[in-house]
Motif scaffolding. Structure first.
Motif, PDB file in Angstrom:
ATOM      1  N   UNK A   1       4.094   3.413  -4.119  1.00 49.42           N
ATOM      2  CA  UNK A   1       4.118   3.059  -5.455  1.00 49.42           C
ATOM      3  C   UNK A   1       2.832   2.185  -6.047  1.00 49.42           C
ATOM      4  N   UNK A   2       1.714   2.686  -5.469  1.00 50.98           N
ATOM      5  CA  UNK A   2       0.356   2.237  -6.076  1.00 50.98           C
ATOM      6  C   UNK A   2       0.209   0.621  -5.729  1.00 50.98           C
ATOM      7  N   UNK A   3       1.111   0.285  -4.875  1.00 50.53           N
ATOM      8  CA  UNK A   3       0.543  -0.958  -4.340  1.00 50.53           C
ATOM      9  C   UNK A   3      -0.400  -0.957  -3.560  1.00 50.53           C
ATOM     10  N   UNK A   4      -1.101  -1.981  -3.118  1.00 51.87           N
ATOM     11  CA  UNK A   4      -2.532  -1.939  -2.325  1.00 51.87           C
ATOM     12  C   UNK A   4      -2.172  -2.619  -0.948  1.00 51.87           C
ATOM     13  N   UNK A   5      -2.672  -1.920  -0.026  1.00 52.70           N
ATOM     14  CA  UNK A   5      -2.870  -2.323   1.270  1.00 52.70           C
ATOM     15  C   UNK A   5      -4.311  -3.019   1.368  1.00 52.70           C
ATOM     16  N   UNK A   6      -4.111  -4.379   1.884  1.00 54.24           N
ATOM     17  CA  UNK A   6      -5.365  -5.278   1.605  1.00 54.24           C
ATOM     18  C   UNK A   6      -5.551  -5.688   3.219  1.00 54.24           C
ATOM     19  N   UNK A   7      -7.011  -5.504   3.749  1.00 53.53           N
ATOM     20  CA  UNK A   7      -6.887  -5.671   5.000  1.00 53.53           C
ATOM     21  C   UNK A   7      -8.310  -6.026   5.293  1.00 53.53           C
TER      22      UNK A   7
ATOM     23  N   UNK B   1       5.444  -8.736   8.334  1.00 54.29           N
ATOM     24  CA  UNK B   1       5.076  -7.317   8.207  1.00 54.29           C
ATOM     25  C   UNK B   1       3.723  -7.322   9.021  1.00 54.29           C
ATOM     26  N   UNK B   2       3.826  -6.716   9.994  1.00 53.92           N
ATOM     27  CA  UNK B   2       2.464  -6.396  11.061  1.00 53.92           C
ATOM     28  C   UNK B   2       1.738  -5.044  10.759  1.00 53.92           C
ATOM     29  N   UNK B   3       2.643  -3.974  10.182  1.00 53.38           N
ATOM     30  CA  UNK B   3       2.153  -2.869   9.974  1.00 53.38           C
ATOM     31  C   UNK B   3       2.775  -2.162   8.741  1.00 53.38           C
ATOM     32  N   UNK B   4       2.173  -1.112   8.073  1.00 51.79           N
ATOM     33  CA  UNK B   4       2.491  -0.514   6.803  1.00 51.79           C
ATOM     34  C   UNK B   4       2.267   1.003   7.116  1.00 51.79           C
ATOM     35  N   UNK B   5       2.902   1.918   6.591  1.00 51.01           N
ATOM     36  CA  UNK B   5       2.777   3.390   6.910  1.00 51.01           C
ATOM     37  C   UNK B   5       2.981   3.970   5.432  1.00 51.01           C
ATOM     38  N   UNK B   6       2.084   4.993   5.221  1.00 46.69           N
ATOM     39  CA  UNK B   6       2.239   5.766   3.833  1.00 46.69           C
ATOM     40  C   UNK B   6       1.846   7.185   4.201  1.00 46.69           C
ATOM     41  N   UNK B   7       3.116   8.028   3.917  1.00 47.80           N
ATOM     42  CA  UNK B   7       2.853   9.499   3.967  1.00 47.80           C
ATOM     43  C   UNK B   7       2.574   9.999   2.667  1.00 47.80           C
ATOM     44  N   UNK B   8       1.507  10.880   2.616  1.00 47.74           N
ATOM     45  CA  UNK B   8       1.373  11.561   1.391  1.00 47.74           C
ATOM     46  C   UNK B   8       0.950  13.036   1.695  1.00 47.74           C
ATOM     47  N   UNK B   9       1.245  13.963   0.692  1.00 47.77           N
ATOM     48  CA  UNK B   9       1.016  15.427   1.061  1.00 47.77           C
ATOM     49  C   UNK B   9       0.585  16.220  -0.206  1.00 47.77           C
ATOM     50  N   UNK B  10      -0.084  17.341  -0.105  1.00 43.56           N
ATOM     51  CA  UNK B  10      -0.364  18.331  -1.028  1.00 43.56           C
ATOM     52  C   UNK B  10       0.513  19.472  -0.718  1.00 43.56           C
ATOM     53  N   UNK B  11       0.719  19.976  -1.953  1.00 45.88           N
ATOM     54  CA  UNK B  11       1.707  21.355  -1.430  1.00 45.88           C
ATOM     55  C   UNK B  11       1.089  22.458  -2.351  1.00 45.88           C
ATOM     56  N   UNK B  12       1.279  23.661  -2.044  1.00 42.81           N
ATOM     57  CA  UNK B  12       1.179  24.954  -2.658  1.00 42.81           C
ATOM     58  C   UNK B  12       2.338  25.262  -2.918  1.00 42.81           C
TER      59      UNK B  12
ATOM     60  N   UNK C   1      -4.378 -14.723   2.940  1.00 37.15           N
ATOM     61  CA  UNK C   1      -4.248 -15.294   1.803  1.00 37.15           C
ATOM     62  C   UNK C   1      -3.670 -14.654   0.495  1.00 37.15           C
ATOM     63  N   UNK C   2      -3.150 -15.103  -0.470  1.00 37.03           N
ATOM     64  CA  UNK C   2      -2.680 -14.308  -1.340  1.00 37.03           C
ATOM     65  C   UNK C   2      -1.200 -14.471  -1.389  1.00 37.03           C
ATOM     66  N   UNK C   3      -0.482 -13.594  -2.196  1.00 37.95           N
ATOM     67  CA  UNK C   3       0.891 -13.621  -2.640  1.00 37.95           C
ATOM     68  C   UNK C   3       1.474 -12.164  -2.120  1.00 37.95           C
ATOM     69  N   UNK C   4       2.574 -12.233  -1.094  1.00 42.25           N
ATOM     70  CA  UNK C   4       3.106 -11.287  -0.674  1.00 42.25           C
ATOM     71  C   UNK C   4       4.663 -11.251  -0.810  1.00 42.25           C
ATOM     72  N   UNK C   5       5.312 -10.133  -0.911  1.00 47.04           N
ATOM     73  CA  UNK C   5       6.744 -10.012  -0.935  1.00 47.04           C
ATOM     74  C   UNK C   5       7.316 -10.318   0.324  1.00 47.04           C
ATOM     75  N   UNK C   6       6.827  -9.802   1.334  1.00 51.99           N
ATOM     76  CA  UNK C   6       7.125  -9.789   2.605  1.00 51.99           C
ATOM     77  C   UNK C   6       5.700 -10.497   3.206  1.00 51.99           C
TER      78      UNK C   6
END
Ligand code: ATP
Length: 248
Positions: A51-57, A115-126, A147-152
């Protein structure tokens, strides 16, 4: 003792210093288009979560990479791939660092509730067919603080294992497990579902499902054969798809 045992996953490997998003690049690339290809970047300028949230690393301390899958998986299989991706991270952390890992549906990886890891699946389709599926993985490895604010609250292997660890070793352990689980998913999907359930502490508990248009409250009954969350609310049983929800 770094050993990639895979036949396909990661045999085609690209290393980048900086990209916008490893998922985007792999989805777009015409040169780098083989099933099983892995693209790893030291830094993403626009790392993504759902949902357009950022992964900061931090640059150079963690693992951020994407795996390209090109086997025209049906929708149901994609659910399973979502689950097995987080399971592969969990098993890698257990095998290498004896961490006590919890999985949060659909695919967050937690240690000590952080939270130690996150996963994001995305795809393109025909048409109706999925052309490319990318599995984006971010693992907090050697980053010392968040640093910063995180939900988890985030955490890293360094914080939980109390030591700096080899990113190469973790990456190959993950890719080995990922390929193994992907093969397993074809013949024995139940094995994946059971191993996933074992690590999910929320089953049986009262949860909140936050969707765009509504919030559902109920008991997290189980995950079904296709990896959907079965929620028992006061008056009915709902099947929840992973795409559009947050679980609390
Ligand atoms: P949630 O777990 O909040 O329900 P999600 O499963 O949709 O969200 P992801 O899409 O995996 O989460 O990741 C995005 C979320 O992760 C963002 O809300 C962001 O605050 C958080 N986040 C971003 N970078 C990191 C990080 N390095 N470690 C842990 N969490 C992070």
């Amino acid at each position: 003792d770094i050993k990639l045992d895979t036949e396909i996953i990661g045999r085609n490997f690209v290393y980048c210093d900086e990209v916008e998003s490893t998922n985007d690049l792999l989805l777009k690339s015409k040169d780098f288009n083989q099933h099983g290809a892995v693209l790893l970047a030291e830094y993403q300028t626009h790392g993504k979560g759902r949902k357009n949230r950022e992964w900061i690393s931090n640059s150079g301390q963690n693992l951020t990479f994407s795996i390209l899958l090109k086997q025209n998986y049906p929708e149901k299989k994609i659910n399973l791939i979502n689950l097995l991706s987080s399971l592969a991270v969990a098993q890698a952390l257990e095998n290498l660092y004896q961490l006590n890992v919890e999985l949060k549906w659909p695919n967050d990886v937690l240690v000590n509730k952080k939270k130690i890891a996150g996963i994001l699946l995305e795809s393109t389709s025909k048409g109706k067919k999925i052309e490319k599926l990318v599995v984006g993985v971010g693992i907090n490895v050697n980053q010392p603080n968040f640093p910063g604010k995180f939900e988890i609250q985030p955490t890293s292997i360094r914080k939980e294992f109390k030591s700096i660890v080899s990113r190469e070793r973790l990456l190959s352990e993950f890719l080995n497990l990922f390929e193994y689980l992907l093969d397993t998913a074809l013949e024995k999907p139940d094995k994946i579902l059971n191993d996933w359930r074992e690590r999910c502490k929320m089953i049986g508990e009262k949860v909140k499902i936050i969707q765009d248009k509504q919030t559902l409250i109920g008991v997290f009954d189980d995950i079904d054969d296709d990896g959907y969350l079965i929620l028992k609310t006061a008056d009915k049983v709902e099947k929840i798809h992973y795409g559009d929800v947050s679980l609390r």
